[in-house]
Motif scaffolding. Structure first.
Motif, PDB file in Angstrom:
ATOM      1  N   LEU A 255      -6.312  -2.086   6.280  1.00 14.16           N
ATOM      2  CA  LEU A 255      -4.987  -1.829   5.930  1.00 14.16           C
ATOM      3  C   LEU A 255      -3.824  -2.067   6.715  1.00 14.16           C
ATOM      4  O   LEU A 255      -2.550  -1.997   6.278  1.00 14.16           O
ATOM      5  CB  LEU A 255      -4.949  -0.757   4.824  1.00 14.16           C
ATOM      6  CG  LEU A 255      -5.736  -0.375   3.926  1.00 14.16           C
ATOM      7  CD1 LEU A 255      -5.848   0.742   3.099  1.00 14.16           C
ATOM      8  CD2 LEU A 255      -5.926  -1.591   2.813  1.00 14.16           C
TER       9      LEU A 255
ATOM     10  N   GLY B  47       0.723  -1.292   0.033  1.00 16.82           N
ATOM     11  CA  GLY B  47       0.026   0.117   0.035  1.00 16.82           C
ATOM     12  C   GLY B  47       0.876   1.317   0.161  1.00 16.82           C
ATOM     13  O   GLY B  47       0.196   2.279   0.045  1.00 16.82           O
TER      14      GLY B  47
ATOM     15  N   ILE C  76      -6.298   6.115   3.199  1.00 19.11           N
ATOM     16  CA  ILE C  76      -6.760   5.798   1.764  1.00 19.11           C
ATOM     17  C   ILE C  76      -6.946   7.136   1.090  1.00 19.11           C
ATOM     18  O   ILE C  76      -7.067   7.286  -0.024  1.00 19.11           O
ATOM     19  CB  ILE C  76      -8.018   4.995   1.830  1.00 19.11           C
ATOM     20  CG1 ILE C  76      -9.363   5.762   2.548  1.00 19.11           C
ATOM     21  CG2 ILE C  76      -7.688   3.768   2.336  1.00 19.11           C
ATOM     22  CD1 ILE C  76     -10.398   4.615   2.215  1.00 19.11           C
TER      23      ILE C  76
ATOM     24  N   GLN D  20      -2.996   9.007  -7.282  1.00 21.10           N
ATOM     25  CA  GLN D  20      -3.953   9.447  -6.883  1.00 21.10           C
ATOM     26  C   GLN D  20      -5.009  10.091  -7.641  1.00 21.10           C
ATOM     27  O   GLN D  20      -4.713  10.557  -8.900  1.00 21.10           O
ATOM     28  CB  GLN D  20      -3.407  10.886  -6.094  1.00 21.10           C
ATOM     29  CG  GLN D  20      -2.735  10.215  -4.800  1.00 21.10           C
ATOM     30  CD  GLN D  20      -2.228  11.379  -3.982  1.00 21.10           C
ATOM     31  OE1 GLN D  20      -2.338  12.263  -4.328  1.00 21.10           O
ATOM     32  NE2 GLN D  20      -1.775  10.946  -2.619  1.00 21.10           N
TER      33      GLN D  20
ATOM     34  N   PHE E 121     -14.645   2.028   6.102  1.00 21.72           N
ATOM     35  CA  PHE E 121     -13.626   3.345   6.421  1.00 21.72           C
ATOM     36  C   PHE E 121     -14.222   4.560   7.411  1.00 21.72           C
ATOM     37  O   PHE E 121     -15.720   4.360   7.354  1.00 21.72           O
ATOM     38  CB  PHE E 121     -12.923   3.847   5.096  1.00 21.72           C
ATOM     39  CG  PHE E 121     -14.390   4.688   4.464  1.00 21.72           C
ATOM     40  CD1 PHE E 121     -14.577   5.987   4.578  1.00 21.72           C
ATOM     41  CD2 PHE E 121     -15.019   4.047   3.714  1.00 21.72           C
ATOM     42  CE1 PHE E 121     -15.773   6.754   3.912  1.00 21.72           C
ATOM     43  CE2 PHE E 121     -16.103   4.689   2.710  1.00 21.72           C
ATOM     44  CZ  PHE E 121     -16.545   5.925   3.333  1.00 21.72           C
TER      45      PHE E 121
ATOM     46  N   HIS F 253      -8.940   3.125   6.806  1.00 18.26           N
ATOM     47  CA  HIS F 253      -9.502   2.077   6.497  1.00 18.26           C
ATOM     48  C   HIS F 253      -8.399   1.152   7.469  1.00 18.26           C
ATOM     49  O   HIS F 253      -7.374   0.858   7.004  1.00 18.26           O
ATOM     50  CB  HIS F 253      -9.481   1.599   5.528  1.00 18.26           C
ATOM     51  CG  HIS F 253     -10.261   0.350   4.967  1.00 18.26           C
ATOM     52  ND1 HIS F 253     -10.010  -0.897   5.386  1.00 18.26           N
ATOM     53  CD2 HIS F 253     -11.537   0.399   4.332  1.00 18.26           C
ATOM     54  CE1 HIS F 253     -10.981  -1.864   5.065  1.00 18.26           C
ATOM     55  NE2 HIS F 253     -12.087  -0.999   4.536  1.00 18.26           N
TER      56      HIS F 253
ATOM     57  N   ALA G 176      -7.832  -1.599  -0.045  1.00 13.80           N
ATOM     58  CA  ALA G 176      -9.102  -1.453   0.781  1.00 13.80           C
ATOM     59  C   ALA G 176     -10.493  -2.255   0.577  1.00 13.80           C
ATOM     60  O   ALA G 176     -11.195  -3.029   1.247  1.00 13.80           O
ATOM     61  CB  ALA G 176      -9.660  -0.134   1.246  1.00 13.80           C
TER      62      ALA G 176
ATOM     63  N   ARG H 120      -4.403   2.550  -2.679  1.00 12.78           N
ATOM     64  CA  ARG H 120      -5.194   2.254  -1.214  1.00 12.78           C
ATOM     65  C   ARG H 120      -6.388   1.818  -1.241  1.00 12.78           C
ATOM     66  O   ARG H 120      -6.952   0.871  -0.531  1.00 12.78           O
ATOM     67  CB  ARG H 120      -4.791   3.456  -0.458  1.00 12.78           C
ATOM     68  CG  ARG H 120      -3.243   3.994  -0.246  1.00 12.78           C
ATOM     69  CD  ARG H 120      -2.626   3.052   0.699  1.00 12.78           C
ATOM     70  NE  ARG H 120      -1.214   3.637   0.964  1.00 12.78           N
ATOM     71  CZ  ARG H 120      -1.038   4.321   1.960  1.00 12.78           C
ATOM     72  NH1 ARG H 120      -2.056   4.893   2.686  1.00 12.78           N
ATOM     73  NH2 ARG H 120       0.048   4.918   2.268  1.00 12.78           N
ATOM     74  N   THR H 121      -7.238   2.413  -2.341  1.00  7.81           N
ATOM     75  CA  THR H 121      -8.561   2.188  -2.288  1.00  7.81           C
ATOM     76  C   THR H 121      -8.864   0.614  -2.812  1.00  7.81           C
ATOM     77  O   THR H 121      -9.804  -0.010  -2.476  1.00  7.81           O
ATOM     78  CB  THR H 121      -9.222   3.231  -3.131  1.00  7.81           C
ATOM     79  OG1 THR H 121      -9.173   4.550  -2.672  1.00  7.81           O
ATOM     80  CG2 THR H 121     -10.894   3.102  -3.249  1.00  7.81           C
TER      81      THR H 121
ATOM     82  N   PHE I 166     -15.883   7.087  -2.387  1.00  9.33           N
ATOM     83  CA  PHE I 166     -15.620   5.570  -1.738  1.00  9.33           C
ATOM     84  C   PHE I 166     -16.937   4.740  -1.615  1.00  9.33           C
ATOM     85  O   PHE I 166     -16.846   3.595  -1.923  1.00  9.33           O
ATOM     86  CB  PHE I 166     -15.006   5.844  -0.377  1.00  9.33           C
ATOM     87  CG  PHE I 166     -13.583   6.391  -0.173  1.00  9.33           C
ATOM     88  CD1 PHE I 166     -12.677   5.948  -0.811  1.00  9.33           C
ATOM     89  CD2 PHE I 166     -13.338   7.682   0.590  1.00  9.33           C
ATOM     90  CE1 PHE I 166     -11.333   6.436  -1.059  1.00  9.33           C
ATOM     91  CE2 PHE I 166     -12.091   7.921   0.871  1.00  9.33           C
ATOM     92  CZ  PHE I 166     -11.155   7.415  -0.243  1.00  9.33           C
TER      93      PHE I 166
ATOM     94  N   SER J  58      -2.935   2.765   6.746  1.00 11.64           N
ATOM     95  CA  SER J  58      -4.268   2.687   7.006  1.00 11.64           C
ATOM     96  C   SER J  58      -5.233   3.936   6.297  1.00 11.64           C
ATOM     97  O   SER J  58      -6.239   3.928   5.948  1.00 11.64           O
ATOM     98  CB  SER J  58      -5.001   2.622   8.446  1.00 11.64           C
ATOM     99  OG  SER J  58      -4.618   3.838   9.216  1.00 11.64           O
TER     100      SER J  58
END
Length: 425
Positions: free
Chosen positions: A276, A123, A282, A130, A163, A273, A315, A311-312, A155, A280
């Motif tokens: 992760l 991650g 995201i 991004q 999250f 989240h 997650a 990261r998403t 999200f 953590s």
């Protein structure tokens, strides 16, 4: 013996290849879609900029500038840096192109790779992907809430629900200086190591973000910015929370939150989240009311966020969910012979022009091999064309779910396939 390449991707920089790349694209596009619905226009930024832009805009005391930037001289011996974040570049572009002199707020969305030199781990990559937005020129708590709600909607639109949103206020120019002195007085009374003392001198808030247990224990009783806000900053934060309540966006106030960039003021937030592990976060962002003036522009306010696509994806996987389907064609063409292939290539072009995704069996495969390729493609229908079909000006349309095949006129193939796809869906 399997032959391997002499080269591999640089350490800490992931490749996105099919079929997994479909999920990456779906997550990226989903996060962008939420911003588009709120009227944010696209901006495309340079991948590298003048090093001074990031040193001045992000802050020389930050880890990003002092430890993590990819900086190098170009052929003209100018110092340039691969972009570590998006906000400074957006502000530069807004000033350079005079967008700040038009209708306000200027609302922009961007996406792409950003670069930070750090230890690669799950991650956390050296090339991170991004999606970001910036809303520049209006200091309004309702705009803060809109920016946060867009991230939340992005999200949730992907199916993510495990999250939480953490936020706080980092004050403004009327209360930050006094709080800085108060915090430094507290920190200088602790038995800190030399490096941490230097950080306390440059940017004392960063010490509160130290993850080492011994430092966190020492700073547990530190004064917090949220308890020393000016009346205007306090009112602003309360109004942001009120708008989030009205929008139904859940949140947790985290008074110890410190973002890693120096330009943040007032509203500051992070989406976390726990699935992760240590990495953590995201996504996150905040308000940066002094940044434009610091970069040579008008003294306009701004707020934005950066959401991690990588990261998403992780997650979603942690929740046992996926976004997007692997790239699959709707129709697969099986030509039986060279004459049939020549005609089927044209048929495929007509179908694609009508918005139908089509792939073909290339390479002179036999019937068995071509039908296996059709099965593996995941297509809903297969078009089978042979010499006899060419003579009769027909083509076989096979439903891959039922195995049923029927002959249709070649000059009616587009309409027949459209109708079949509509029925099957």
């Amino acid at each position: 013996m399997t032959k391997t390449s002499s080269f591999s991707a640089p350490k800490g920089i992931p490749d996105y290849v099919p079929p997994g790349s479909a999920e990456f694209v779906a997550v990226r596009d989903g996060l962008i879609r939420a911003a588009r619905l709120a009227g944010y226009g696209h901006i495309e930024l340079p991948v590298f900029e003048d090093t001074g832009l990031f040193a001045r805009g992000v802050g020389e005391s930050t880890d990003v500038v002092s430890k993590e930037m990819y900086t190098f001289p170009d052929r003209g011996d100018r110092s340039v840096t691969l972009r570590p974040e998006g906000t400074a570049g957006v502000m530069r572009a807004v000033i350079e192109h005079g967008l700040d002199r038009g209708q306000l707020p200027v609302k922009l969305v961007y996406n792409g790779p950003f670069f930070r030199y750090e230890r690669p781990q799950a991650g956390r990559y050296r090339q991170l992907q991004q999606v970001g937005i910036e809303a520049i020129g209006v200091d309004d708590p309702a705009l803060d809430a809109e920016v946060i709600a867009i991230a939340d909607a992005g999200f949730r639109g992907l199916g993510l629900d495990g999250f939480r949103l953490e936020l706080t206020s980092l004050g403004d120019e009327t209360c930050r200086p006094q709080y800085r002195e108060l915090l430094q007085e507290f920190l200088f009374g602790l038995p800190l190591d030399e490096e941490t003392k230097r950080r306390a001198q440059l940017n004392p808030l960063r010490v509160l973000d130290d993850k080492r247990p011994e430092v966190r224990e020492m700073t547990a009783g530190a004064p917090l910015m949220i308890d020393h806000l000016s009346e205007s900053a306090k009112t602003h934060f309360e109004q942001v929370l009120g708008h989030l309540d009205a929008l139904g966006v859940p949140y947790v106030v985290n008074p110890r939150m410190v973002r890693g960039l120096d330009y943040y003021t007032k509203t500051t937030f992070e989406f976390v989240h726990d699935g992760l592990g240590a990495q953590s976060g995201i996504g996150g962002g905040g308000r940066y009311d002094g940044l434009m003036a610091q970069l040579g522009g008008q003294p306009l306010s701004g707020i934005g966020f950066g959401l991690g696509v990588d990261r998403t994806v992780l997650a979603l996987q942690a929740e046992g969910k996926t976004a997007g389907d692997a790239a699959r064609c709707e129709v697969f063409g099986v030509p039986l012979g060279e004459a049939a292939k020549q005609r089927l290539v044209v048929v495929a072009a007509h179908l694609r022009a009508a918005g139908i995704s089509v792939d073909l069996a290339y390479g002179g495969r036999g019937v068995k091999g071509a039908m296996k390729a059709a099965d593996r493609s995941g297509a809903k229908f297969t078009l089978v064309l042979g010499d006899r079909d060419l003579t009769e000006e027909t083509i076989g349309l096979k439903d891959m779910a039922t195995g049923e095949q029927r002959q249709i006129p070649l000059d009616e193939v587009v309409g027949a396939v459209r109708e079949a796809l509509d029925v099957s869906s």
